[in-house]
Write a protein that holds these residues in place. Structure first.
Motif, PDB file in Angstrom:
ATOM      1  N   GLU A  30       0.713  -1.331   0.030  1.00  0.00           N
ATOM      2  CA  GLU A  30       0.097  -0.038   0.026  1.00  0.00           C
ATOM      3  C   GLU A  30       0.936   1.135  -0.055  1.00  0.00           C
ATOM      4  O   GLU A  30       0.749   2.089  -0.856  1.00  0.00           O
ATOM      5  N   GLN A  31       1.703   1.434   0.774  1.00  0.00           N
ATOM      6  CA  GLN A  31       2.717   2.281   1.023  1.00  0.00           C
ATOM      7  C   GLN A  31       3.528   2.703  -0.393  1.00  0.00           C
ATOM      8  O   GLN A  31       3.932   3.891  -0.642  1.00  0.00           O
ATOM      9  N   THR A  32       4.047   1.504  -0.862  1.00  0.00           N
ATOM     10  CA  THR A  32       4.677   1.567  -1.991  1.00  0.00           C
ATOM     11  C   THR A  32       3.865   2.199  -3.307  1.00  0.00           C
ATOM     12  O   THR A  32       4.597   3.096  -3.911  1.00  0.00           O
ATOM     13  N   HIS A  33       2.792   1.939  -3.368  1.00  0.00           N
ATOM     14  CA  HIS A  33       1.910   2.153  -4.227  1.00  0.00           C
ATOM     15  C   HIS A  33       1.573   3.904  -4.047  1.00  0.00           C
ATOM     16  O   HIS A  33       1.535   4.760  -5.061  1.00  0.00           O
ATOM     17  N   GLU A  34       1.321   4.173  -2.986  1.00  0.00           N
ATOM     18  CA  GLU A  34       0.642   5.578  -2.609  1.00  0.00           C
ATOM     19  C   GLU A  34       1.838   6.336  -2.561  1.00  0.00           C
ATOM     20  O   GLU A  34       1.603   7.827  -3.051  1.00  0.00           O
ATOM     21  N   ARG A  35       3.125   6.185  -2.443  1.00  0.00           N
ATOM     22  CA  ARG A  35       4.142   7.109  -2.344  1.00  0.00           C
ATOM     23  C   ARG A  35       5.152   7.117  -3.599  1.00  0.00           C
ATOM     24  O   ARG A  35       5.959   7.919  -3.603  1.00  0.00           O
ATOM     25  N   GLY A  36       4.709   5.981  -4.385  1.00  0.00           N
ATOM     26  CA  GLY A  36       5.518   5.801  -5.700  1.00  0.00           C
ATOM     27  C   GLY A  36       6.993   5.562  -5.380  1.00  0.00           C
ATOM     28  O   GLY A  36       7.781   5.813  -6.378  1.00  0.00           O
ATOM     29  N   THR A  37       7.011   4.624  -4.425  1.00  0.00           N
ATOM     30  CA  THR A  37       8.416   4.250  -3.814  1.00  0.00           C
ATOM     31  C   THR A  37       8.730   2.872  -4.759  1.00  0.00           C
ATOM     32  O   THR A  37       7.667   2.138  -4.741  1.00  0.00           O
ATOM     33  N   ALA A  38       9.922   2.656  -4.898  1.00  0.00           N
ATOM     34  CA  ALA A  38      10.175   1.105  -5.625  1.00  0.00           C
ATOM     35  C   ALA A  38      10.699   0.460  -4.162  1.00  0.00           C
ATOM     36  O   ALA A  38      11.462   0.893  -3.267  1.00  0.00           O
ATOM     37  N   THR A  39      10.300  -0.674  -3.956  1.00  0.00           N
ATOM     38  CA  THR A  39      10.357  -1.665  -2.864  1.00  0.00           C
ATOM     39  C   THR A  39      11.083  -2.772  -3.458  1.00  0.00           C
ATOM     40  O   THR A  39      10.672  -3.282  -4.306  1.00  0.00           O
ATOM     41  N   VAL A  40      12.326  -3.105  -2.885  1.00  0.00           N
ATOM     42  CA  VAL A  40      12.933  -4.262  -3.102  1.00  0.00           C
ATOM     43  C   VAL A  40      12.669  -5.296  -1.637  1.00  0.00           C
ATOM     44  O   VAL A  40      13.388  -4.949  -0.723  1.00  0.00           O
ATOM     45  N   MET A  41      12.361  -6.406  -1.927  1.00  0.00           N
ATOM     46  CA  MET A  41      11.963  -7.000  -0.892  1.00  0.00           C
ATOM     47  C   MET A  41      12.744  -8.587  -1.230  1.00  0.00           C
ATOM     48  O   MET A  41      12.698  -9.275  -2.296  1.00  0.00           O
ATOM     49  N   VAL A  42      13.564  -9.081  -0.206  1.00  0.00           N
ATOM     50  CA  VAL A  42      14.126 -10.354  -0.108  1.00  0.00           C
ATOM     51  C   VAL A  42      13.481 -11.209   0.894  1.00  0.00           C
ATOM     52  O   VAL A  42      13.204 -10.893   2.056  1.00  0.00           O
ATOM     53  N   THR A  43      12.824 -12.352   0.280  1.00  0.00           N
ATOM     54  CA  THR A  43      12.075 -13.143   1.147  1.00  0.00           C
ATOM     55  C   THR A  43      12.409 -14.862   0.651  1.00  0.00           C
ATOM     56  O   THR A  43      12.798 -15.088  -0.661  1.00  0.00           O
ATOM     57  N   HIS A  44      12.077 -15.706   1.620  1.00  0.00           N
ATOM     58  CA  HIS A  44      12.014 -16.983   1.332  1.00  0.00           C
ATOM     59  C   HIS A  44      10.471 -17.555   1.433  1.00  0.00           C
ATOM     60  O   HIS A  44      10.064 -18.527   1.158  1.00  0.00           O
ATOM     61  N   ASP A  45       9.720 -16.475   1.764  1.00  0.00           N
ATOM     62  CA  ASP A  45       8.329 -16.872   1.976  1.00  0.00           C
ATOM     63  C   ASP A  45       7.452 -16.722   0.503  1.00  0.00           C
ATOM     64  O   ASP A  45       7.123 -15.519   0.105  1.00  0.00           O
ATOM     65  N   THR A  46       7.168 -17.801  -0.101  1.00  0.00           N
ATOM     66  CA  THR A  46       6.606 -17.698  -1.251  1.00  0.00           C
ATOM     67  C   THR A  46       5.181 -17.441  -1.249  1.00  0.00           C
ATOM     68  O   THR A  46       4.443 -17.074  -2.120  1.00  0.00           O
ATOM     69  N   ASP A  50       2.445 -13.071  -4.553  1.00  0.00           N
ATOM     70  CA  ASP A  50       1.251 -12.401  -4.873  1.00  0.00           C
ATOM     71  C   ASP A  50       1.203 -10.823  -4.948  1.00  0.00           C
ATOM     72  O   ASP A  50       0.591 -10.082  -5.579  1.00  0.00           O
ATOM     73  N   ALA A  51       1.946 -10.442  -3.709  1.00  0.00           N
ATOM     74  CA  ALA A  51       1.671  -8.878  -3.601  1.00  0.00           C
ATOM     75  C   ALA A  51       2.674  -8.212  -4.284  1.00  0.00           C
ATOM     76  O   ALA A  51       2.597  -7.054  -4.642  1.00  0.00           O
ATOM     77  N   ALA A  52       3.782  -8.843  -5.201  1.00  0.00           N
ATOM     78  CA  ALA A  52       4.718  -8.202  -5.990  1.00  0.00           C
ATOM     79  C   ALA A  52       4.287  -7.711  -7.239  1.00  0.00           C
ATOM     80  O   ALA A  52       3.541  -8.843  -8.091  1.00  0.00           O
ATOM     81  N   ASP A  53       4.775  -6.917  -7.850  1.00  0.00           N
ATOM     82  CA  ASP A  53       4.625  -6.490  -9.391  1.00  0.00           C
ATOM     83  C   ASP A  53       5.405  -7.371 -10.251  1.00  0.00           C
ATOM     84  O   ASP A  53       5.108  -7.644 -11.298  1.00  0.00           O
TER      85      ASP A  53
END
Length: 64
Positions: A30-46, A50-53
């Motif tokens: 939500e904050q990524t889209h509202e603020r126009g921020t790019a978010t780089v997320m590292v995770t093992h949680d598949t 679905d939340a990723a672009d």
């Protein structure tokens, strides 16, 4: 700094239950889209992919 151009997030759901994980990912998205921020997320949680672009997978040290 209150409005970063890029947000780096490392394993944001690693210590959370499913409900809290979903809430954390929803807030980040939500904050990524509202603020126009790019978010780089590292995770093992598949389960949160679905939340990723875009999704990139690292295999043997290479992004694919």
């Amino acid at each position: 700094m209150t409005s970063p151009a890029v947000l780096l997030v490392d394993e944001p759901t690693s210590a959370l239950d499913r409900v809290r994980s979903a809430e954390a990912v929803r807030l980040i998205a939500e904050q990524t889209h509202e603020r126009g921020t790019a978010t780089v997320m590292v995770t093992h949680d598949t389960a949160i992919l679905d939340a990723a672009d875009r999704v990139y997978e690292m295999v043997d040290g290479r992004l694919s």
